[in-house]
Design an enzyme around this catalytic site. Sequence first.
Site, PDB file in Angstrom:
ATOM      1  N   LYS A  34       0.834  -1.188   0.000  1.00  0.00           N
ATOM      2  CA  LYS A  34       0.000   0.000   0.000  1.00  0.00           C
ATOM      3  C   LYS A  34       0.875   1.246   0.000  1.00  0.00           C
ATOM      4  O   LYS A  34       2.051   1.212   0.352  1.00  0.00           O
ATOM      5  CB  LYS A  34      -0.934   0.001   1.215  1.00  0.00           C
ATOM      6  CG  LYS A  34      -0.211  -0.068   2.562  1.00  0.00           C
ATOM      7  CD  LYS A  34      -1.196  -0.183   3.711  1.00  0.00           C
ATOM      8  CE  LYS A  34      -0.469  -0.311   5.052  1.00  0.00           C
ATOM      9  NZ  LYS A  34      -1.422  -0.450   6.175  1.00  0.00           N
ATOM     10  N   SER A  96      25.844  -2.514   5.992  1.00  0.00           N
ATOM     11  CA  SER A  96      25.551  -3.907   5.673  1.00  0.00           C
ATOM     12  C   SER A  96      25.099  -4.656   6.916  1.00  0.00           C
ATOM     13  O   SER A  96      24.443  -5.697   6.819  1.00  0.00           O
ATOM     14  CB  SER A  96      26.780  -4.588   5.066  1.00  0.00           C
ATOM     15  OG  SER A  96      27.869  -4.534   5.965  1.00  0.00           O
ATOM     16  N   ASN A  97      25.425  -4.111   8.086  1.00  0.00           N
ATOM     17  CA  ASN A  97      25.032  -4.737   9.346  1.00  0.00           C
ATOM     18  C   ASN A  97      25.037  -3.658  10.425  1.00  0.00           C
ATOM     19  O   ASN A  97      26.044  -2.986  10.616  1.00  0.00           O
ATOM     20  CB  ASN A  97      26.008  -5.860   9.694  1.00  0.00           C
ATOM     21  CG  ASN A  97      25.494  -6.769  10.792  1.00  0.00           C
ATOM     22  OD1 ASN A  97      25.012  -6.309  11.804  1.00  0.00           O
ATOM     23  ND2 ASN A  97      25.610  -8.062  10.582  1.00  0.00           N
ATOM     24  N   HIS A 130      23.869 -18.000   7.182  1.00  0.00           N
ATOM     25  CA  HIS A 130      22.621 -17.306   7.440  1.00  0.00           C
ATOM     26  C   HIS A 130      21.436 -18.250   7.255  1.00  0.00           C
ATOM     27  O   HIS A 130      21.565 -19.347   6.719  1.00  0.00           O
ATOM     28  CB  HIS A 130      22.451 -16.104   6.495  1.00  0.00           C
ATOM     29  CG  HIS A 130      23.227 -14.906   6.915  1.00  0.00           C
ATOM     30  ND1 HIS A 130      24.526 -14.689   6.523  1.00  0.00           N
ATOM     31  CD2 HIS A 130      22.891 -13.853   7.695  1.00  0.00           C
ATOM     32  CE1 HIS A 130      24.960 -13.549   7.047  1.00  0.00           C
ATOM     33  NE2 HIS A 130      23.988 -13.023   7.762  1.00  0.00           N
ATOM     34  N   HIS A 131      20.267 -17.773   7.666  1.00  0.00           N
ATOM     35  CA  HIS A 131      19.018 -18.500   7.505  1.00  0.00           C
ATOM     36  C   HIS A 131      18.680 -18.684   6.023  1.00  0.00           C
ATOM     37  O   HIS A 131      19.143 -17.938   5.159  1.00  0.00           O
ATOM     38  CB  HIS A 131      17.883 -17.748   8.199  1.00  0.00           C
ATOM     39  CG  HIS A 131      17.798 -16.301   7.803  1.00  0.00           C
ATOM     40  ND1 HIS A 131      17.088 -15.872   6.706  1.00  0.00           N
ATOM     41  CD2 HIS A 131      18.360 -15.195   8.345  1.00  0.00           C
ATOM     42  CE1 HIS A 131      17.197 -14.559   6.595  1.00  0.00           C
ATOM     43  NE2 HIS A 131      17.975 -14.119   7.577  1.00  0.00           N
ATOM     44  N   LYS A 134      17.362 -15.791   3.557  1.00  0.00           N
ATOM     45  CA  LYS A 134      18.185 -14.663   3.104  1.00  0.00           C
ATOM     46  C   LYS A 134      18.284 -14.692   1.581  1.00  0.00           C
ATOM     47  O   LYS A 134      18.632 -15.716   0.989  1.00  0.00           O
ATOM     48  CB  LYS A 134      19.568 -14.713   3.735  1.00  0.00           C
ATOM     49  CG  LYS A 134      20.415 -13.487   3.398  1.00  0.00           C
ATOM     50  CD  LYS A 134      21.650 -13.386   4.281  1.00  0.00           C
ATOM     51  CE  LYS A 134      22.488 -12.170   3.904  1.00  0.00           C
ATOM     52  NZ  LYS A 134      21.724 -10.904   4.041  1.00  0.00           N
TER      53      LYS A 134
END
Length: 233
Positions: A34, A96-97, A130-131, A134
């Site tokens: 939206k 980046s982090n 990472h998971h 990602k």
Amino acid sequence: MKIALLGYGRMGKEIEKIAQQRGHEIVIRDNGEKSYDITTADVAIDFSIPNAAYNNITNCFKNNIPVVSGTTGWLDKYEDALEICKANNGGFIYASNFSLGVNIFFELNNQLAKMMSALDQYKVDIEEIHHTKKLDAPSGTAITLAEGIIENSERKSWELNGEASEEVIPITAVRTPDVPGTHTINYNSVVDAIEIKHTAHNRQGFALGAVIAAEWLKDKQGVFTMKDVLNIG
């Protein structure tokens, strides 16, 4: 402080919790479905997706809303975004982090690279885990680590799944369920190895750092980094 969350996935929801705990109000929760009026916010925090980040960020600049962005995978347009930021006297922090611990880790990485630069018997590589959700590989954090080594040594480039050499830093990207983020720098020789490692236990550290960055950036103009926020380096 009134915050616009541009990207309302897992990170956006974690940022919301931290921001509210610190007394801030979330006025926009953008999940890409939206429209919204960005001018209702004092600052925006962008953790969207790569193909939305550039438009999100530059829309903020054009409306005089400072923006903190942690979205990776869009940096081919980074310089264009900076031009729009400067043209509109905007405020911007990209990292980046945003984890405070990771930004200390960046500085440790830079200092170690300087110390190792004269020791050509060591080859260096980076591993990031990472998971599985990602979207990009290698992670932006791994790229920042590689760039830090390149800036402080004779290495010339990094390669995803490449071979370690005197000039190339290989980055291995591993995807495992429910891993928030682990980054390891390895220096290996025939006689020994040196390793530094950062392990995130959850997403709270990333969210806290992003909110702290937004607090710092509010009412500022210019392009900044987490070094400015933390006064390090």
